[in-house]
Design a protein around this motif. Structure first.
Motif, short mmCIF file in Angstrom:
data_model
loop_
_atom_site.label_atom_id
_atom_site.label_comp_id
_atom_site.label_asym_id
_atom_site.label_seq_id
_atom_site.Cartn_x
_atom_site.Cartn_y
_atom_site.Cartn_z
N LEU A 109 8.71 2.18 -1.26
CA LEU A 109 7.80 1.04 -1.22
C LEU A 109 6.81 1.05 -2.38
N ASP A 161 3.87 1.97 -2.97
CA ASP A 161 2.44 1.75 -2.78
C ASP A 161 2.03 2.45 -1.49
N SER A 165 1.07 0.12 1.41
CA SER A 165 2.24 -0.56 1.98
C SER A 165 3.05 0.40 2.84
N ASP A 188 1.15 0.89 6.11
CA ASP A 188 1.26 -0.31 6.93
C ASP A 188 2.66 -0.44 7.53
N SER A 189 3.67 -0.10 6.73
CA SER A 189 5.04 -0.18 7.23
C SER A 189 5.27 0.83 8.34
#
Length: 535
Positions: free
Chosen positions: A253, A255, A258, A261-262
């Motif tokens: 991803l 980041d 990110s 969050d994922s």
């Protein structure tokens, strides 16, 4: 994000590779009241954390993993073997001869059956398991181990210099025995077989553009779509029985926020974090996982070669005295974690009572004036990445150095490849954001590689005969108490040598959901997934 720089250990491959890292954790002792707060050393203990109780093993399913840095090639001779740089994938494909048990703090057999030293730790005998085969059907015997080690050295892997400087001879007296004759006493040699040298690559794998990963691990490579994902499928012929999972899917991803969050959203089962703000949040959430603490993870290394300002030890010491690690980390990470400029901070079992250099701008000014009186023009170039955290770090260093008489020019590069080119290959820098990464488990290997005069990962940092002698004494010491005493002397010599400006250690957190079970930990933030399953 800081994850775009070498300090945050994207991927580096080949002989010029340097293990890189970013992050921080506490260097301060904690009270019982704040024991579980983010940025606290008691919270960031190395090992498995928050592991839930598991029920009956469930077979099947695909485990999804958000990796930190995508490996260009799944070859332990070409890619740094660490959790942040494809280590999980390579461990799944090749397995490891030995693994580190963080709870017991011992090195245990994994793919090997045993590894035993002689009385003076100058010869080690490796016994292999009978009947183990590579995924191509060929036997993993002593000849295969020797071939893989010879290949590892020939291709200039990241620990190749360490190996060649310490191992005199590798012999194969029978198909299941490998003997390592060392040049000197080395009681912790067994750690070497927990990383790259312990990943046995089959002869059929080849090398270069025609390389295809072939090992004896619980998984094989199904596909690799660059910049998207790597898919591994179960190896039904694995020596310890087919793994519980059908497959592992690794996504990138790129980041950390990110990725976090994922993970929180349930889109991935497992994820690797090392940026301090998101690590703090994950630790606060009490996510299950494997925490690994890395000393000297957030530093700015100093080029001590002739023609650079850092060739003068007064200049190097002045820079460290001028920079307040606390201010650097506050500006770069908005207060996440706690800074330390020690080689091993208070969380570490290698921590000693020898103090690091203090923040002392007045002493720094005097040293700068002395150097200028001898012809130094006061000019320094600081190299770093151009992402927000790196830029904030660079600007803070610039202000701190200029306050004591330096004139600082910033060189903020656009990408990791350019930074690696300038630092590790060309060495065309004065000071550069980087990561040295001395690890809790078997630290000698990384100490030698990065800061010994014979190491291949120094990137131009100054070395000294005194530091070499201390590293050699640390290698030969038989007990942790003896090693810790030597580590205090290493801190004292570091204060004199100042090979880098130290801001903080780092926390690497490989976390997984509460539905994931059976994960086994090892060194370098690696985990083994042969027994993993999803409830």
């Amino acid at each position: 994000m800081r994850g775009a720089t070498p300090r945050s250990a994207r991927l580096v491959a080949g002989a010029a590779a340097v293990v890189l890292s970013v992050g921080l954790l506490s260097s301060c002792a904690s009270s019982d009241d704040d024991k579980d707060t983010p940025g606290n050393a008691a919270t960031y203990e190395t090992g498995l954390v928050n592991i839930p109780k598991a029920g009956d093993v469930k077979k099947g399913g695909t485990l999804s993993f958000a990796g930190y840095g995508e490996p260009a090639v799944l070859d332990p001779a070409e890619t740094i073997v660490a959790g942040s740089t494809g280590g999980l994938e390579m461990a799944a494909i090749y397995d490891v001869l030995m693994r580190w048990d963080s709870e017991a703090n011992t090195v245990e057999p994994q793919l090997a059956e045993s590894l035993e030293p002689n009385e003076d730790f100058t010869t080690w005998t490796l016994k292999l398991r009978d009947g183990v085969k590579f995924s191509d059907g060929t036997p993993l015997d002593s000849a295969a181990v020797k071939f893989s080690l010879d290949r590892y050295l020939r291709l200039g892997a990241d620990e190749a210099m360490l190996w060649s400087n310490n191992v005199k001879k590798v012999s194969t007296p029978d198909p299941l025995t490998v003997e390592f004759e060392l040049k000197t006493k080395w009681p912790t040699f067994d750690y070497m077989l927990t990383t790259g040298p312990g990943m046995v690559v089959a002869k059929s794998a080849g090398e270069g553009k025609g390389f295809k990963p072939v090992g004896a691990g619980p998984f094989t490579l199904a596909s690799h779509a660059p910049k998207e994902k790597i898919t591994l499928k179960a190896n039904p012929s694995y020596w310890d029985g087919a793994p519980n999972l059908d497959a592992i899917e690794v996504v990138f991803l790129n980041d950390p926020h990110s990725t976090w969050d994922s993970f929180k959203g349930g889109n991935v089962d497992m994820a690797f974090l090392r940026d301090p703000d998101v690590v703090d949040e994950a630790v606060s959430a009490k996510s299950p996982g494997y925490m690994n603490l890395v000393s000297l993870g957030n530093v700015a290394i100093i080029n001590g070669t002739k023609g650079h300002p850092g060739a003068d030890p007064r200049v190097r010491k002045a820079m460290q005295l001028a920079v307040d690690a606390k201010v650097v980390m506050e500006r770069a990470y908005d207060g996440a974690g706690v800074p330390s400029n020690e080689t091993f901070a208070s969380f570490s079992r290698w921590h000693t009572d020898v103090d690091s250099l203090p923040h002392d701008p007045e002493a720094a000014k005097k040293l700068v004036e002395e150097a200028k009186a001898d012809g130094f023009d006061g000019k320094i170039t600081h190299l770093d990445s151009s992402d927000p955290a790196s830029k904030a770090t660079a600007l803070t260093i610039k202000a701190s150095l200029e306050a004591v008489g330096f004139e600082v020019e910033l060189d903020l590069v656009a990408n990791i490849q350019e930074q690696i080119q300038k630092v590790a290959i060309e060495r065309s820098y004065d000071v550069a954001g980087w990561g040295i990464s001395w690890r809790e488990a078997g630290p000698y290997g990384r100490m030698f590689a990065t800061n010994h005069s014979q190491g291949n990962l120094s990137a131009g940092m100054p070395t000294s005969p005194e530091m070499d002698a201390l590293f050699d004494a640390f290698q030969a010491a038989e007990s942790e108490d003896d090693q810790r005493e030597i580590m205090g002397k290493i801190q004292a010599e570091w204060n004199e040598l100042v090979p880098a400006l130290v801001f903080a250690p780092s926390a690497e957190f490989l976390m997984w959901s509460k539905q994931v079970h059976g994960v086994v930990d090892s060194t370098n933030s690696l985990v083994l997934l042969q027994d993993a399953w999803i409830s």
